[in-house]
Design a protein around this motif. Structure first.
Motif, PDB file in Angstrom:
ATOM      1  N   LYS A 297     -40.841 -58.274  35.158  1.00 52.08           N
ATOM      2  CA  LYS A 297     -41.537 -57.002  34.995  1.00 52.08           C
ATOM      3  C   LYS A 297     -41.264 -56.415  33.610  1.00 52.08           C
ATOM      4  O   LYS A 297     -42.167 -55.948  32.931  1.00 52.08           O
ATOM      5  N   ILE A 298     -40.013 -56.433  33.162  1.00 51.41           N
ATOM      6  CA  ILE A 298     -39.671 -55.902  31.840  1.00 51.41           C
ATOM      7  C   ILE A 298     -40.378 -56.710  30.758  1.00 51.41           C
ATOM      8  O   ILE A 298     -40.937 -56.160  29.816  1.00 51.41           O
ATOM      9  N   LEU A 299     -40.381 -58.019  30.885  1.00 47.03           N
ATOM     10  CA  LEU A 299     -41.049 -58.873  29.909  1.00 47.03           C
ATOM     11  C   LEU A 299     -42.543 -58.566  29.850  1.00 47.03           C
ATOM     12  O   LEU A 299     -43.134 -58.497  28.777  1.00 47.03           O
ATOM     13  N   CYS A 300     -43.159 -58.364  31.012  1.00 47.42           N
ATOM     14  CA  CYS A 300     -44.589 -58.025  31.050  1.00 47.42           C
ATOM     15  C   CYS A 300     -44.857 -56.679  30.376  1.00 47.42           C
ATOM     16  O   CYS A 300     -45.849 -56.526  29.673  1.00 47.42           O
ATOM     17  N   LEU A 301     -43.977 -55.704  30.574  1.00 50.12           N
ATOM     18  CA  LEU A 301     -44.166 -54.394  29.958  1.00 50.12           C
ATOM     19  C   LEU A 301     -44.091 -54.467  28.437  1.00 50.12           C
ATOM     20  O   LEU A 301     -44.793 -53.741  27.736  1.00 50.12           O
ATOM     21  N   LEU A 302     -43.242 -55.337  27.919  1.00 47.37           N
ATOM     22  CA  LEU A 302     -43.114 -55.458  26.466  1.00 47.37           C
ATOM     23  C   LEU A 302     -44.415 -55.899  25.809  1.00 47.37           C
ATOM     24  O   LEU A 302     -44.687 -55.555  24.665  1.00 47.37           O
ATOM     25  N   PHE A 303     -45.215 -56.661  26.528  1.00 47.25           N
ATOM     26  CA  PHE A 303     -46.465 -57.165  25.977  1.00 47.25           C
ATOM     27  C   PHE A 303     -47.698 -56.464  26.538  1.00 47.25           C
ATOM     28  O   PHE A 303     -48.812 -56.902  26.314  1.00 47.25           O
ATOM     29  N   ASP A 304     -47.497 -55.377  27.242  1.00 50.24           N
ATOM     30  CA  ASP A 304     -48.600 -54.620  27.835  1.00 50.24           C
ATOM     31  C   ASP A 304     -49.048 -53.540  26.857  1.00 50.24           C
ATOM     32  O   ASP A 304     -48.303 -52.618  26.560  1.00 50.24           O
ATOM     33  N   PRO A 305     -50.268 -53.629  26.327  1.00 50.45           N
ATOM     34  CA  PRO A 305     -50.717 -52.636  25.347  1.00 50.45           C
ATOM     35  C   PRO A 305     -50.898 -51.239  25.940  1.00 50.45           C
ATOM     36  O   PRO A 305     -50.966 -50.269  25.204  1.00 50.45           O
ATOM     37  N   ASP A 306     -50.953 -51.123  27.265  1.00 48.90           N
ATOM     38  CA  ASP A 306     -51.115 -49.817  27.897  1.00 48.90           C
ATOM     39  C   ASP A 306     -49.776 -49.130  28.162  1.00 48.90           C
ATOM     40  O   ASP A 306     -49.739 -47.996  28.625  1.00 48.90           O
ATOM     41  N   PHE A 307     -48.663 -49.810  27.912  1.00 51.12           N
ATOM     42  CA  PHE A 307     -47.343 -49.242  28.165  1.00 51.12           C
ATOM     43  C   PHE A 307     -46.875 -48.472  26.936  1.00 51.12           C
ATOM     44  O   PHE A 307     -46.997 -48.925  25.817  1.00 51.12           O
ATOM     45  N   GLY A 308     -46.353 -47.274  27.155  1.00 44.81           N
ATOM     46  CA  GLY A 308     -45.853 -46.464  26.053  1.00 44.81           C
ATOM     47  C   GLY A 308     -46.835 -45.371  25.678  1.00 44.81           C
ATOM     48  O   GLY A 308     -47.790 -45.096  26.389  1.00 44.81           O
ATOM     49  N   CYS A 309     -46.563 -44.734  24.545  1.00 45.39           N
ATOM     50  CA  CYS A 309     -47.451 -43.668  24.101  1.00 45.39           C
ATOM     51  C   CYS A 309     -47.412 -43.549  22.577  1.00 45.39           C
ATOM     52  O   CYS A 309     -46.670 -44.259  21.908  1.00 45.39           O
ATOM     53  N   ALA A 310     -48.184 -42.634  22.060  1.00 43.22           N
ATOM     54  CA  ALA A 310     -48.361 -42.496  20.614  1.00 43.22           C
ATOM     55  C   ALA A 310     -47.424 -41.468  19.992  1.00 43.22           C
ATOM     56  O   ALA A 310     -47.761 -40.852  18.992  1.00 43.22           O
ATOM     57  N   VAL A 311     -46.245 -41.291  20.566  1.00 43.64           N
ATOM     58  CA  VAL A 311     -45.324 -40.277  20.056  1.00 43.64           C
ATOM     59  C   VAL A 311     -44.951 -40.550  18.606  1.00 43.64           C
ATOM     60  O   VAL A 311     -44.967 -39.643  17.773  1.00 43.64           O
ATOM     61  N   ASN A 312     -44.625 -41.789  18.270  1.00 46.00           N
ATOM     62  CA  ASN A 312     -44.238 -42.104  16.888  1.00 46.00           C
ATOM     63  C   ASN A 312     -45.323 -41.703  15.889  1.00 46.00           C
ATOM     64  O   ASN A 312     -45.038 -41.133  14.842  1.00 46.00           O
ATOM     65  N   ARG A 313     -46.543 -42.025  16.220  1.00 42.11           N
ATOM     66  CA  ARG A 313     -47.664 -41.698  15.322  1.00 42.11           C
ATOM     67  C   ARG A 313     -47.834 -40.191  15.176  1.00 42.11           C
ATOM     68  O   ARG A 313     -48.064 -39.675  14.080  1.00 42.11           O
ATOM     69  N   LEU A 314     -47.685 -39.464  16.278  1.00 45.48           N
ATOM     70  CA  LEU A 314     -47.909 -38.016  16.263  1.00 45.48           C
ATOM     71  C   LEU A 314     -46.839 -37.259  15.486  1.00 45.48           C
ATOM     72  O   LEU A 314     -47.099 -36.169  14.978  1.00 45.48           O
ATOM     73  N   LEU A 315     -45.657 -37.817  15.376  1.00 50.21           N
ATOM     74  CA  LEU A 315     -44.588 -37.120  14.659  1.00 50.21           C
ATOM     75  C   LEU A 315     -44.857 -36.989  13.169  1.00 50.21           C
ATOM     76  O   LEU A 315     -44.259 -36.152  12.502  1.00 50.21           O
TER      77      LEU A 315
END
Length: 95
Positions: free
Chosen positions: A8-26
């Motif tokens: 599951k963790i490995l799949c999340l690392l390569f899932d483009p829908d996982f995470g958010c745009a916080v870095n970009r917004l900062l």
């Protein structure tokens, strides 16, 4: 052999829908609109990826003088009888 949790963790690392745009917004201008977008991103990622909590409130307050965002997240843990939990932190760009 991969165990279910590792898979599951490995799949999340390569899932483009996982995470958010916080870095970009900062790195955007500190204003109401950026704070609102950041709030929406945080709410969305928690609702989509954290089924163990019931999100009750996300507050993002822009701090114009210091160029950062004050964030407060309030939530309930599903399945236990506990008071609402609160997480507070500051987001700032690092250059």
């Amino acid at each position: 052999m991969l165990y279910p949790v590792q898979y599951k963790i490995l799949c999340l690392l390569f899932d483009p829908d996982f995470g958010c745009a916080v870095n970009r917004l900062l790195f955007e201008n500190i204003d109401f609109f950026t704070a609102r977008t950041l709030k929406d991103e945080i709410e969305s990622v928690i609702r989509l990826n954290e089924p163990r909590v019931d999100l009750t409130e996300v507050v993002v307050i822009p701090n114009y003088d210091e160029g950062l965002m004050d964030v407060t997240i309030k939530y309930l843990i599903i399945g236990i009888d506990a008071t609402a939990q609160q997480l507070q932190f500051v987001l700032l760009p690092t250059r």
